[in-house]
Write a protein that holds these residues in place. Structure first.
Motif, short mmCIF file in Angstrom:
data_model
loop_
_atom_site.label_atom_id
_atom_site.label_comp_id
_atom_site.label_asym_id
_atom_site.label_seq_id
_atom_site.Cartn_x
_atom_site.Cartn_y
_atom_site.Cartn_z
N TRP A 121 0.85 -1.20 0.00
CA TRP A 121 0.00 0.00 0.00
C TRP A 121 0.89 1.25 0.00
CZ3 TRP A 121 -3.18 2.05 4.70
CH2 TRP A 121 -4.00 3.11 4.27
N TYR A 122 1.71 1.31 1.01
CA TYR A 122 2.72 2.35 0.97
C TYR A 122 4.06 1.73 1.36
CZ TYR A 122 1.93 2.71 6.05
OH TYR A 122 1.80 2.45 7.37
N VAL A 123 5.14 2.42 1.04
CA VAL A 123 6.46 1.85 1.28
C VAL A 123 7.30 2.81 2.11
CG1 VAL A 123 6.58 0.39 -0.74
CG2 VAL A 123 7.22 2.79 -0.93
N ASP A 124 8.26 2.24 2.80
CA ASP A 124 9.25 3.13 3.38
C ASP A 124 10.60 2.45 3.28
OD1 ASP A 124 10.21 1.87 5.83
OD2 ASP A 124 8.21 2.23 6.64
N THR A 125 11.60 3.23 3.39
CA THR A 125 12.96 2.71 3.40
C THR A 125 13.78 3.66 4.26
OG1 THR A 125 14.81 2.05 2.03
CG2 THR A 125 13.58 3.97 1.31
N ARG A 126 14.95 3.20 4.67
CA ARG A 126 15.76 4.04 5.54
C ARG A 126 16.88 4.68 4.71
NH1 ARG A 126 13.87 2.59 10.72
NH2 ARG A 126 11.91 1.61 10.14
N LEU A 127 17.10 5.93 4.91
CA LEU A 127 18.24 6.58 4.28
C LEU A 127 18.73 7.73 5.14
CD1 LEU A 127 16.45 8.97 3.36
CD2 LEU A 127 16.42 7.94 1.09
N LEU A 128 19.60 8.54 4.56
CA LEU A 128 20.24 9.56 5.37
C LEU A 128 19.45 10.86 5.40
CD1 LEU A 128 24.04 9.40 4.48
CD2 LEU A 128 22.90 8.67 6.56
N PHE A 129 19.21 11.38 6.56
CA PHE A 129 18.82 12.77 6.74
C PHE A 129 20.11 13.47 7.20
CE2 PHE A 129 14.15 13.02 6.64
CZ PHE A 129 13.86 11.67 6.48
N TYR A 130 20.39 14.65 6.67
CA TYR A 130 21.65 15.29 7.07
C TYR A 130 21.55 16.80 7.00
CZ TYR A 130 22.69 16.02 2.10
OH TYR A 130 22.64 16.42 0.80
N ARG A 131 22.56 17.45 7.56
CA ARG A 131 22.63 18.91 7.58
C ARG A 131 23.61 19.36 6.48
NH1 ARG A 131 21.45 21.96 12.28
NH2 ARG A 131 22.42 23.57 11.03
N PRO A 132 23.07 19.79 5.30
CA PRO A 132 23.96 20.17 4.19
C PRO A 132 24.90 21.32 4.57
CG PRO A 132 21.66 20.71 3.69
CD PRO A 132 21.65 19.92 4.95
N ASP A 133 24.43 22.26 5.37
CA ASP A 133 25.26 23.43 5.70
C ASP A 133 26.49 23.04 6.51
OD1 ASP A 133 23.39 22.66 7.62
OD2 ASP A 133 23.46 24.60 8.62
N ILE A 134 26.27 22.14 7.49
CA ILE A 134 27.41 21.74 8.33
C ILE A 134 28.38 20.89 7.51
CG2 ILE A 134 28.10 20.49 10.41
CD1 ILE A 134 25.44 21.23 11.62
N LEU A 135 27.80 20.05 6.63
CA LEU A 135 28.64 19.22 5.76
C LEU A 135 29.53 20.12 4.89
CD1 LEU A 135 28.72 16.17 5.61
CD2 LEU A 135 27.33 16.29 3.54
N ARG A 136 28.94 21.20 4.35
CA ARG A 136 29.71 22.14 3.54
C ARG A 136 30.79 22.80 4.37
NH1 ARG A 136 25.00 23.11 0.71
NH2 ARG A 136 24.33 24.73 2.15
N ARG A 137 30.43 23.14 5.59
CA ARG A 137 31.40 23.79 6.46
C ARG A 137 32.60 22.88 6.71
NH1 ARG A 137 29.88 25.08 12.08
NH2 ARG A 137 27.75 24.66 11.43
N ALA A 138 32.32 21.56 6.72
CA ALA A 138 33.41 20.61 6.92
C ALA A 138 34.13 20.32 5.61
CB ALA A 138 32.86 19.32 7.52
N GLY A 139 33.64 20.91 4.50
CA GLY A 139 34.35 20.78 3.24
C GLY A 139 33.79 19.75 2.28
N PHE A 140 32.50 19.36 2.46
CA PHE A 140 31.92 18.36 1.57
C PHE A 140 30.67 18.90 0.89
CE2 PHE A 140 34.04 16.18 5.05
CZ PHE A 140 34.92 15.35 4.36
N ALA A 141 30.59 18.65 -0.42
CA ALA A 141 29.42 19.13 -1.17
C ALA A 141 28.24 18.21 -0.99
CB ALA A 141 29.77 19.24 -2.66
#
Lengths: 291, 344, 357
Positions: free
Chosen positions: C61-81
């Protein structure tokens, strides 16, 4: 006529006890000696009488021993703590100005009438490692912040604290009423005879309240062995199963993993333990009333 | 030397309610003083103030010549017996008796000897192992007395100790108490609301009302020579009859603004002396008390009670004239209640 | 589960909506009937989990799956796009991220009382965790041990706090504060983030597919299936109802109401699903989902796995000892299943999952 009227009067009560206590008890006893699980539910042909196998299984089950230890810890630490806190608060309430009594009585009794789940959720916030009020207070007095619900030892302590906090108000009300029944003249005499406050507490108040304390201990022991909602909401039995109570384990086995045979055996063991405790308590002389 | 002395003792609660008002009292060594008054008159407060269980506002209390105002109860050399006996329910008779000695850390062997001696004296030696709930009222009373005796006090304070007992036991205990007082030779202050008990027990009686001492005197004087209308009305049973001068009519003395009183037992069916006075009225009811009849007559709307010898001639609703001697007539000031001397 | 009680009492409903393990339980109880797929465009992973002995017993009926939720701004601050695609890179990323965080903040949130994340890590390996038609535990294999070691290192290296989810105050608020940079979770949290954070914070979080051991990794298929009970007297009506519920309109309406993702590909091509940038990762991940065997004992086994991980992380047990212990326990729990299968294979159904031969 006279000989049958007595039994006739108790018959309805006996019938109710049989219906709601005896029959389910025998049912659980029977179930505990079978392999009743999801496959038996699928086909009753799979049902077998396995004697004491479930009990043997539990005897070798480390989780069962841990649950027993945890529950016993909460009973052994929680019951005296509850009684002591009940007594202290009852005596405090009875000694303060009457116009403040209502306020304190309500405040101390409130946890008793609050929903356990709501209470446990509130405590979850209070006990939070980073944002909780308790750790903020600890840090404010230069003590280290503690990982209350994350450490196996502290989690058991936290559960005990919540259980005691939730339960002591009831005993307080009962003890305050019992304290009010003690004539003030008994304390007048003590003052005239030169007995100090400590002596008044130990040789008058506590001994006279002993039968009430005994009754409360009985109720608390019975209640704390059935520890469930607090760990269910606060820790779900974790961390590392340290807060798994016997009843919570029974719930997991019976209603989450469909192992009704084992769960029934656990229920029987819990019943026997509680019987044992009640029996022990009844045969320990705590009451001057029994003479 | 006075065993107990109270001098200008006041107790004021909350700055407004005066519970004890200028109490002055001296009890001599070995004297039994009863304090009587209606409930709420302050008699228990008085006793508790002497014991040190309550603080007084001003004035001085001396026990055995020592000012005790600032002393704790246990330092005042008093013992107290309460109405409900105040026995510890969880202790045996022995433990109850020994409680005070134990609290004062008296040696175990000394405790044993003294408790046994007192128990023998009070006839409690067979009951030492029992709990209070297994005792009769009289036995509880004796235990409470025993505990007080073991304090060896200068003053023995008793707060209505007999009122929780039933009537036959009460008079028996009253006799025991008097015997005890005599043999111990101790100063006792005995508080009661029962005027007959106060009169029968006390060598002197203190009548208390609204926190004030109304009269201190021997029982005979309290009864025969009351200082005011309150004492006259409170002491004696049935209570004194009060008559206005109008009711008494022309035969009365020419005193203004007074109320007259005559005791029921002084009213007679016949005239004895020429100058006897009389009142008449309709017989409202006749009550036989065996050897004596109690008669109530209504005179001008006022009710009078008389105690007379049985007389078959008396009929209800008939007119009856009652006589009394001039010496038996008391007069009280109508507004102050103070006794006014009657010219005889 | 209340449905098991209903079956035991002989009074189940006509239709029910159940999860994957519950479906296995109901199939074991012979309580539900097989039904052919009502549409051609189900995600294969979703349809596959309803198949037992070659027949489909549920309609996704409906589906779910697990994946990443993340903070793009902090990732960028650490040097990753963008988030890493492999475990190794992800570890490096988290180590770099940690350097830009304050005290008390962590690169990853992985509540130790939830097993989904570890289950995904295990699923990404080639070797299944049960063997011989799910008769025995098979956790003590090099690949699962590698997954567990990777998982353990996240905690022992201080990249994730060893806390349970009930030790969180408010996950969304804490994510927005930067308490955690990565979080492995399901689609319902898209709706929760939007509901519980102010609109201005929409840019503070993003979704990405799961990293795998060697490249973009598989994830778990979850969700909910319709079943029709054997005892139903209105099976045709039930089928018609299910067919109706799976039309595009109703699937999209359900998404709007609850945030639950459609089990068919069709609705994904339509707005609002088509335009949602945060759903793209899910759309991609759903083509790359799998699952373990569904057997009635599965939840108990996963709970056991979670506890074994706890023993390693908090209790300091070695990975080797933990997996051996776990296998011993699992073998115990599967004893009844082995017995039944020895007698009659049809009584212990197994979904054609990843069981070793």
């Amino acid at each position: 006529m006279k000989s049958i009227s007595g039994p006739l009067f108790v018959l309805p009560a006996l019938a109710l006890i049989a219906l709601f206590v005896l029959i389910p008890f025998l049912g659980v006893l029977g179930l505990s000696m079978t392999n009743f699980d999801i496959y038996v539910l699928a086909s009753s042909a799979n049902l077998h009488f396995i004697g004491g196998a479930n009990y043997v299984h539990l005897f070798h089950d480390q989780a069962a021993w841990q649950a027993l230890e945890t529950t016993l810890t909460v009973v052994l630490a929680g019951v005296p703590a509850t009684l002591a806190l009940s007594l202290i608060c009852a005596l405090m309430i009875e000694s303060i100005a009457p116009r403040w009594r209502g306020l304190f009585r309500t405040a101390f009794f409130l946890p008793v009438v609050c929903s356990t789940v709501a209470v446990a959720i509130s405590w979850r916030y209070l006990l939070n490692t980073h944002y909780g009020l308790i750790n903020h207070l600890l840090v404010a007095v230069d003590l280290p912040a503690l990982n209350w619900l994350g450490s196996p030892t502290l989690a058991v302590i936290a559960i005990t604290v919540v259980v005691v906090w939730k339960g002591f108000g009831y005993g307080m009300i009962i003890l305050a009423a019992a304290r009010r029944e003690i004539p003030e003249e008994l304390y007048d005499i003590a003052r005239i005879e030169g007995a100090g406050v400590r002596q008044q507490l130990l040789s008058i108040t506590v001994p006279i309240l002993a039968p009430t304390l005994g009754l409360l201990a009985l109720l608390d022991v019975a209640g704390y062995w059935q520890l469930f909602a607090e760990p269910y909401v606060l820790t779900q039995g974790g961390p590392m199963g340290s807060t798994m109570s016997l009843l919570l384990l029974m719930y997991d086995r019976g209603f989450r993993w469909w192992r009704w045979g084992v769960a029934s055996a656990l229920a029987m063991i819990l019943t026997v333990i509680m019987w044992l405790f009640v029996w022990l308590q009844r045969h320990t002389k705590t009451s001057w009333r029994e003479g | 030397m006075a065993s107990l002395e109270l001098s200008h003792v006041y107790k004021v609660i909350g700055g407004r309610q005066t519970v004890l008002h200028d109490i002055n009292l001296i009890a001599h060594h070995g004297e039994l003083i009863s304090v009587v008054g209606p409930s709420g008159c302050g008699k228990s407060t008085l006793l508790r103030s002497i014991a040190g269980l309550e603080e007084i506002t001003s004035g001085d209390i001396f026990i055995g010549g020592r000012r005790v105002n600032d002393l704790q109860p246990q330092q005042r050399r008093i013992a107290m017996v309460f109405q409900n006996h105040a026995l510890y329910p969880h202790m045996t008779v022995y433990q109850n008796l020994a409680f005070g000695l134990r609290a004062r850390r008296v040696a175990r062997s000394v405790v044993e000897t003294r408790v046994r001696r007192t128990a023998v004296r009070l006839g409690l030696e067979a009951l030492l192992g029992r709990y209070p709930r297994e005792l009769s009222g009289g036995q509880r009373q004796r235990t409470a007395l025993g505990r007080a005796m073991l304090r060896d006090p200068e003053v023995f304070l008793l707060d209505e100790p007999l009122s929780s007992l039933d009537v036959p036991l009460r008079s028996e205990m009253r006799r025991e108490l008097m015997a005890l007082h005599k043999s111990l030779g101790m100063t006792m202050v005995y508080v009661t609301h029962d005027q007959s008990e106060a009169l029968s027990l006390g060598e002197r009686v203190v009548v208390l009302s609204a926190g004030k001492v109304q009269q201190v005197d021997t029982p005979q004087e309290i009864y025969g020579n009351p200082l005011n209308r309150f004492v006259a009305a409170f002491v004696g049973w049935p209570p004194m009859n009060f008559l206005s001068s109008e009711i008494l009519g022309t035969s009365a003395m020419d005193l203004q603004n007074v109320e007259y009183g005559v005791r029921p037992e002084r009213l007679m069916l016949q005239q004895h002396a020429a100058d006897d006075l009389s009142v008449s009225g309709r017989i409202e009811c006749i009550e036989s008390l065996g050897g004596v009849w109690q008669i109530e007559i209504i005179h001008n709307g006022a009710r009078l009670i008389a105690r007379v010898p049985p007389d078959a001639a008396l009929r209800q609703d008939e007119e009856l004239r009652l006589w009394f001697g001039r010496a038996d007539l008391y007069a009280f000031h109508k507004t102050t209640g103070a006794r006014v001397k009657v010219q005889r | 589960m209340r449905l098991v009680s209903a079956v035991a009492a002989g009074d189940p409903p006509d239709i029910a909506q159940v999860g994957n393990t519950d479906l296995a339980t109901l199939v074991t109880l012979h309580a539900v009937i097989a039904q052919p797929p009502v549409a051609p465009d189900f995600f294969p992973g979703a349809l596959n989990v309803t198949r037992f002995h070659g027949k489909y017993y549920g309609t996704p009926w409906y589906v779910d799956t697990r994946l990443l939720f993340y903070r793009p701004d902090i990732l960028r601050r650490a040097g990753f796009a963008r988030p890493a695609r492999t475990w190794t890179d992800w570890l490096k990323q988290m180590q770099a991220v940690r350097r830009v965080l304050k005290r008390g903040q962590y690169p990853l949130l992985a509540p130790i009382n939830e097993y989904a994340f570890l289950e995904v890590l295990a699923l990404q390996q080639q070797t299944p965790v049960l063997r011989d038609d799910a008769r025995y535990g098979n956790f003590d294999n090099p690949e699962f041990r590698a997954a567990l070691t990777f998982y353990k290192n996240l905690f022992t290296q201080g990249l994730a706090p060893p806390i349970a989810d009930h030790q969180l105050i408010n996950l969304w608020w804490q994510m927005a504060r930067g308490d955690f940079v990565f979080y492995v979770s399901g689609p319902w949290n898209i709706g929760e983030f939007r509901r519980l954070l102010p609109p201005k914070d929409e840019g503070l979080w993003m979704t990405a597919p799961m990293p795998g051991p060697h490249g973009p990794g598989a994830s778990l298929i979850g969700g909910s299936d319709f079943v029709i009970f054997r005892t139903s007297t209105r099976k045709r009506l039930a089928t018609a109802f299910i067919r109706y519920m799976l039309e595009n309109r109703q699937q999209i309406y359900l998404y709007k109401l609850t945030g639950d993702l459609p089990a068919r590909r069709g609705p994904w091509a339509l707005p609002p699903l088509a335009g949602d940038v945060k759903l793209r990762a899910f759309r991609r991940q759903l083509e790359h989902v799998s699952s373990f065997e569904a057997i009635p004992e599965w939840d108990e086994i996963m709970d056991g796995m979670r506890r074994a991980a706890e023993q390693v992380i908090i209790g300091g047990q070695s990975v080797r000892a933990a997996t051996r212990n776990l296998d011993r326990k699992v073998n115990n729990w599967l004893a009844a299943r082995r017995q039944i299968m020895a007698k009659d294979k049809t009584q212990a159904p197994i979904r054609s999952g990843m069981s070793a031969p």
